[in-house]
Design an enzyme around this catalytic site. Structure first.
Site, PDB file in Angstrom:
ATOM      1  N   LYS A 107      13.035  81.892  52.624  1.00  0.00           N
ATOM      2  CA  LYS A 107      12.165  83.025  52.264  1.00  0.00           C
ATOM      3  C   LYS A 107      10.693  82.684  52.356  1.00  0.00           C
ATOM      4  CE  LYS A 107      15.707  84.212  48.820  1.00  0.00           C
ATOM      5  NZ  LYS A 107      16.141  82.978  48.163  1.00  0.00           N
TER       6      LYS A 107
ATOM      7  N   TYR B 271      11.492  77.127  46.244  1.00  0.00           N
ATOM      8  CA  TYR B 271      12.412  76.312  45.442  1.00  0.00           C
ATOM      9  C   TYR B 271      12.116  74.819  45.588  1.00  0.00           C
ATOM     10  CZ  TYR B 271      15.128  80.689  45.385  1.00  0.00           C
ATOM     11  OH  TYR B 271      15.530  81.985  45.271  1.00  0.00           O
TER      12      TYR B 271
ATOM     13  N   ASP C  45      21.654  80.025  50.369  1.00  0.00           N
ATOM     14  CA  ASP C  45      20.453  80.809  50.066  1.00  0.00           C
ATOM     15  C   ASP C  45      19.343  79.881  49.591  1.00  0.00           C
ATOM     16  OD1 ASP C  45      19.178  83.501  49.630  1.00  0.00           O
ATOM     17  OD2 ASP C  45      18.799  82.472  47.731  1.00  0.00           O
TER      18      ASP C  45
ATOM     19  N   HIS D 143      10.109  87.234  50.345  1.00  0.00           N
ATOM     20  CA  HIS D 143      10.683  86.943  49.024  1.00  0.00           C
ATOM     21  C   HIS D 143      10.370  88.046  48.004  1.00  0.00           C
ATOM     22  CE1 HIS D 143      11.905  83.195  46.481  1.00  0.00           C
ATOM     23  NE2 HIS D 143      12.346  84.301  45.920  1.00  0.00           N
TER      24      HIS D 143
HETATM   25  P1  NDP Z   1      23.311  82.404  38.556  1.00  0.00           P
HETATM   26  O1  NDP Z   1      23.457  83.755  37.962  1.00  0.00           O
HETATM   27  O2  NDP Z   1      23.977  82.068  39.833  1.00  0.00           O
HETATM   28  O3  NDP Z   1      23.752  81.377  37.424  1.00  0.00           O
HETATM   29  C1  NDP Z   1      23.769  79.995  37.630  1.00  0.00           C
HETATM   30  C2  NDP Z   1      24.251  79.372  36.332  1.00  0.00           C
HETATM   31  O4  NDP Z   1      25.610  79.716  36.099  1.00  0.00           O
HETATM   32  C3  NDP Z   1      24.154  77.867  36.304  1.00  0.00           C
HETATM   33  O5  NDP Z   1      23.710  77.503  35.020  1.00  0.00           O
HETATM   34  C4  NDP Z   1      25.582  77.415  36.548  1.00  0.00           C
HETATM   35  O6  NDP Z   1      25.837  76.198  35.887  1.00  0.00           O
HETATM   36  C5  NDP Z   1      26.385  78.533  35.905  1.00  0.00           C
HETATM   37  N1  NDP Z   1      27.667  78.729  36.580  1.00  0.00           N
HETATM   38  C6  NDP Z   1      27.903  78.786  37.916  1.00  0.00           C
HETATM   39  N2  NDP Z   1      29.201  78.994  38.171  1.00  0.00           N
HETATM   40  C7  NDP Z   1      29.826  79.076  36.979  1.00  0.00           C
HETATM   41  C8  NDP Z   1      31.180  79.263  36.600  1.00  0.00           C
HETATM   42  N3  NDP Z   1      32.149  79.428  37.505  1.00  0.00           N
HETATM   43  N4  NDP Z   1      31.467  79.257  35.273  1.00  0.00           N
HETATM   44  C9  NDP Z   1      30.503  79.081  34.353  1.00  0.00           C
HETATM   45  N5  NDP Z   1      29.188  78.907  34.656  1.00  0.00           N
HETATM   46  C10 NDP Z   1      28.848  78.902  35.966  1.00  0.00           C
HETATM   47  O7  NDP Z   1      21.741  82.091  38.626  1.00  0.00           O
HETATM   48  P2  NDP Z   1      20.617  81.938  39.732  1.00  0.00           P
HETATM   49  O8  NDP Z   1      19.399  82.558  39.167  1.00  0.00           O
HETATM   50  O9  NDP Z   1      20.575  80.532  40.189  1.00  0.00           O
HETATM   51  O10 NDP Z   1      21.043  82.893  40.937  1.00  0.00           O
HETATM   52  C11 NDP Z   1      21.724  82.442  42.080  1.00  0.00           C
HETATM   53  C12 NDP Z   1      20.810  82.301  43.280  1.00  0.00           C
HETATM   54  O11 NDP Z   1      20.137  83.527  43.608  1.00  0.00           O
HETATM   55  C13 NDP Z   1      19.644  81.334  43.091  1.00  0.00           C
HETATM   56  O12 NDP Z   1      20.076  79.993  43.043  1.00  0.00           O
HETATM   57  C14 NDP Z   1      18.779  81.702  44.270  1.00  0.00           C
HETATM   58  O13 NDP Z   1      19.306  81.141  45.455  1.00  0.00           O
HETATM   59  C15 NDP Z   1      18.911  83.231  44.270  1.00  0.00           C
HETATM   60  N6  NDP Z   1      17.799  83.907  43.557  1.00  0.00           N
HETATM   61  C16 NDP Z   1      16.930  84.689  44.292  1.00  0.00           C
HETATM   62  C17 NDP Z   1      15.863  85.341  43.709  1.00  0.00           C
HETATM   63  C18 NDP Z   1      14.960  86.163  44.520  1.00  0.00           C
HETATM   64  O14 NDP Z   1      13.876  86.538  44.033  1.00  0.00           O
HETATM   65  N7  NDP Z   1      15.316  86.510  45.730  1.00  0.00           N
HETATM   66  C19 NDP Z   1      15.609  85.215  42.253  1.00  0.00           C
HETATM   67  C20 NDP Z   1      16.604  84.429  41.554  1.00  0.00           C
HETATM   68  C21 NDP Z   1      17.650  83.810  42.195  1.00  0.00           C
HETATM   69  P3  NDP Z   1      26.366  74.900  36.722  1.00  0.00           P
HETATM   70  O15 NDP Z   1      25.350  74.629  37.803  1.00  0.00           O
HETATM   71  O16 NDP Z   1      26.422  73.841  35.677  1.00  0.00           O
HETATM   72  O17 NDP Z   1      27.715  75.264  37.261  1.00  0.00           O
END
Ligand code: NDP
Length: 315
Positions: free
Chosen positions: A80, A51, A46, A113
């Site tokens: 997006k 980004y 995604d 988006h």
């Molecule tokens: P998430 O809810 O996916 O959370 C990511 C965080 O969780 C990071 O800090 C990561 O740390 C931690 N994490 C991941 N896996 C684990 C695990 N197994 N155990 C503990 N901690 C974990 O956040 P996002 O906001 O990044 O959402 C995911 C994706 O959604 C985005 O990257 C983007 O692609 C999309 N998105 C789309 C939007 C839109 O408007 N369409 C808006 C927001 C997001 P670490 O990296 O250290 O593992």
């Protein structure tokens, strides 16, 4: 571990879990993360123009395509259209710009988006401090998204952050139906009504911020938190030999969504996709349903005065 597939309303299929790639600190390391993800079985990515990492991600794809780890048709790549490119004559060019960033001839899915366009005529200021509200209707933008399909620039098109009324409006005019609506979904915001609305119209839900985006830069002290140390998630996980994070991702799959967790850590990348060998019971789903508290964390305050701001309606 590989994710199974979900069939879309146009007959194509999307992997049931993908890698989220939004995170400022991904810059510099995101090519490595994407390569690691491919190595541990991820095929769905995604991305988004906003980004700022399409080029780096594209380099990772190119490397993995070149060394034969994957074929292009095995990858499912989403990107997006950003808000400053809603003006109809900018849409096709914006899609081509993303393709150029990736070094690809097509993406699998191109999303609007946000329903809120910015009226930045030249459009190079992607986060204008003051933006005028776009006079371009997303219906007109959608016609150009359809053109992207016809030109072969994307296989499918969809939307993100649209509420039910906006979807209804779009469907009245769409020649090509959106295949997905990508929205925020996690235990604190389970979006049951919007999910049901979309499913009735054969639109799949991609669930963003499945862990409630704990590292988002705009977090406020009193925001609701998805707690991975919550005993409920921990105990359900113990029953299946899974972690809380895996229980949450499985919950999102079991309520009919396609989660796109982001992680930069190889071990967590592996864990996050390792959720397709168990299933929650209806009772466990009902327990997690109770966490819903309208706990939206991606409320895009900067768009609040936009006439198309999507979060003034219940769903
Ligand atoms: P998430 O809810 O996916 O959370 C990511 C965080 O969780 C990071 O800090 C990561 O740390 C931690 N994490 C991941 N896996 C684990 C695990 N197994 N155990 C503990 N901690 C974990 O956040 P996002 O906001 O990044 O959402 C995911 C994706 O959604 C985005 O990257 C983007 O692609 C999309 N998105 C789309 C939007 C839109 O408007 N369409 C808006 C927001 C997001 P670490 O990296 O250290 O593992």
């Amino acid at each position: 571990m590989a994710a199974p597939y979900v069939k879309l309303n146009n007959g194509l299929r999307i992997p049931a879990l993908g890698l989220g790639t939004y995170q400022a600190n991904l810059a510099g390391e995101c090519a490595k993360v994407v390569k690691n993800a491919i190595d541990v079985g991820y095929r769905h990515f995604d991305c988004a123009f906003i980004y700022g990492n399409e080029k780096e991600i594209g380099e990772a794809f190119q490397e993995k395509l070149k060394d034969g780890t994957v074929k292009r048709e095995e990858l499912y790549i989403t990107t997006k259209l950003w808000n400053n490119c809603h003006r109809p004559d900018r849409v096709v060019d914006a899609c081509k710009k993303s393709l150029n960033n990736f070094g690809l001839s097509y993406v699998d899915l191109y999303l609007i988006h946000w329903p809120c366009g910015y009226d930045s005529q030249e459009g190079d200021d992607i986060f204008p401090s003051k933006f005028t509200l776009s006079s371009y209707s997303f219906v007109d933008t959608w016609k150009e998204m359809e053109k992207c399909v016809k030109l072969g620039l994307t296989k499918s098109i969809g939307i993100s952050n649209f509420n039910h009324e906006q979807i209804e409006r779009l469907l009245k005019h769409a020649e090509i139906k959106p295949v997905v609506n990508q929205i925020e979904v996690h235990p604190n915001l389970n979006q049951k009504k919007l999910i049901a609305f979309c499913k009735e119209r054969n639109i799949e839900i991609v669930a963003y911020s499945p862990f409630g985006a704990p590292s988002r830069p705009w977090a406020k002290p009193n925001d609701p938190v998805v707690r991975l140390d919550d005993p409920t998630f921990v105990n359900i996980g113990k029953k299946y030999g899974k972690t809380s994070a895996q229980v949450i991702l499985r919950y999102l799959v079991d309520i009919g969504t396609i989660p796109i967790p982001k992680s930069t850590n190889k071990e967590r990348l592996k864990l996050n996709i390792d959720i397709f060998d168990f299933k929650l019971t209806p009772d466990e789903i009902a327990i997690i349903d109770k966490y819903d508290c309208n706990g939206r964390i991606c409320s895009a305050e900067e768009m609040k005065n936009h006439p198309e701001y999507p979060f003034n309606l219940e769903y």
